[in-house]
Design a protein around this motif. Structure first.
Motif, mmCIF file in Angstrom:
data_model
loop_
_atom_site.group_PDB
_atom_site.id
_atom_site.type_symbol
_atom_site.label_atom_id
_atom_site.label_comp_id
_atom_site.label_asym_id
_atom_site.label_seq_id
_atom_site.Cartn_x
_atom_site.Cartn_y
_atom_site.Cartn_z
ATOM 1 N N LEU A 1 -22.943 -35.795 -6.411
ATOM 2 C CA LEU A 1 -23.300 -34.451 -5.963
ATOM 3 C C LEU A 1 -23.241 -34.425 -4.442
ATOM 4 C CD1 LEU A 1 -24.351 -31.623 -6.772
ATOM 5 C CD2 LEU A 1 -26.662 -32.556 -6.631
ATOM 6 N N TRP B 1 -26.679 -37.225 -10.993
ATOM 7 C CA TRP B 1 -25.252 -36.920 -10.999
ATOM 8 C C TRP B 1 -24.389 -38.111 -10.616
ATOM 9 C CZ3 TRP B 1 -24.220 -32.481 -13.259
ATOM 10 C CH2 TRP B 1 -25.195 -31.493 -13.247
ATOM 11 N N ARG B 2 -25.001 -39.202 -10.233
ATOM 12 C CA ARG B 2 -24.222 -40.361 -9.743
ATOM 13 C C ARG B 2 -23.363 -40.970 -10.822
ATOM 14 N NH1 ARG B 2 -29.167 -42.263 -6.609
ATOM 15 N NH2 ARG B 2 -29.101 -40.744 -4.951
ATOM 16 N N TYR C 1 -23.300 -36.877 1.728
ATOM 17 C CA TYR C 1 -23.264 -37.745 0.553
ATOM 18 C C TYR C 1 -24.497 -38.627 0.596
ATOM 19 C CZ TYR C 1 -18.355 -36.373 0.625
ATOM 20 O OH TYR C 1 -17.189 -35.650 0.645
ATOM 21 N N GLU D 1 -32.543 -35.513 -6.192
ATOM 22 C CA GLU D 1 -31.824 -34.507 -6.962
ATOM 23 C C GLU D 1 -30.432 -34.998 -7.351
ATOM 24 O OE1 GLU D 1 -30.002 -30.009 -6.375
ATOM 25 O OE2 GLU D 1 -31.503 -30.741 -4.969
ATOM 26 N N ALA D 2 -29.766 -35.665 -6.439
ATOM 27 C CA ALA D 2 -28.402 -36.152 -6.683
ATOM 28 C C ALA D 2 -28.366 -37.363 -7.616
ATOM 29 C CB ALA D 2 -27.736 -36.502 -5.347
ATOM 30 N N GLN E 1 -33.279 -34.390 -1.677
ATOM 31 C CA GLN E 1 -31.891 -34.189 -2.092
ATOM 32 C C GLN E 1 -31.330 -35.468 -2.722
ATOM 33 O OE1 GLN E 1 -30.780 -32.754 1.847
ATOM 34 N NE2 GLN E 1 -29.825 -30.986 0.865
#
Length: 100
Positions: free
Chosen positions: A28, A98-99, A47, A94-95, A91
């Motif tokens: 993400l 999605w990794r 990133y 949150e990411a 953040q």
């Protein structure tokens, strides 16, 4: 994906391979507007992820023109890389889901 590096991106002595790993596996990407006083007015791609050793990093890049009409691959210039700071912690979390 083609990457290039500014001198500032090496300031915190993050290896290029580690920063590339975060870019390729973060899952993400966050968009951040350029600061008002920046000489580069383009939005930043942020990133957030772990390097191969599990160290949380923040890597910031801008998209640049490759200069070649026949080369349509994305070219990113990494302008910042360092260990994750508290300002990006939420953040980063949150990411995480999605990794890849």
């Amino acid at each position: 994906m083609r990457l290039s590096w500014t001198a500032a991106a090496r300031r915190h002595q993050i290896a290029r391979a580690d920063a590339r790993f975060v870019i390729e596996h973060c899952g993400l990407v966050f968009i951040q507007p350029a600061p008002d006083d920046s000489p580069v007015p383009d939005d930043r791609f942020v990133y957030l992820g772990d390097d191969p050793a599990g160290r949380p990093l923040e890597v910031v890049a801008v998209e640049v023109d490759s200069g070649s009409a026949g080369d349509r691959r994305r070219h990113l210039r990494v302008i910042h890389a360092m260990e994750l700071r508290a300002k990006y912690r939420s953040q980063y979390e949150e990411a995480r889901r999605w990794r890849v």
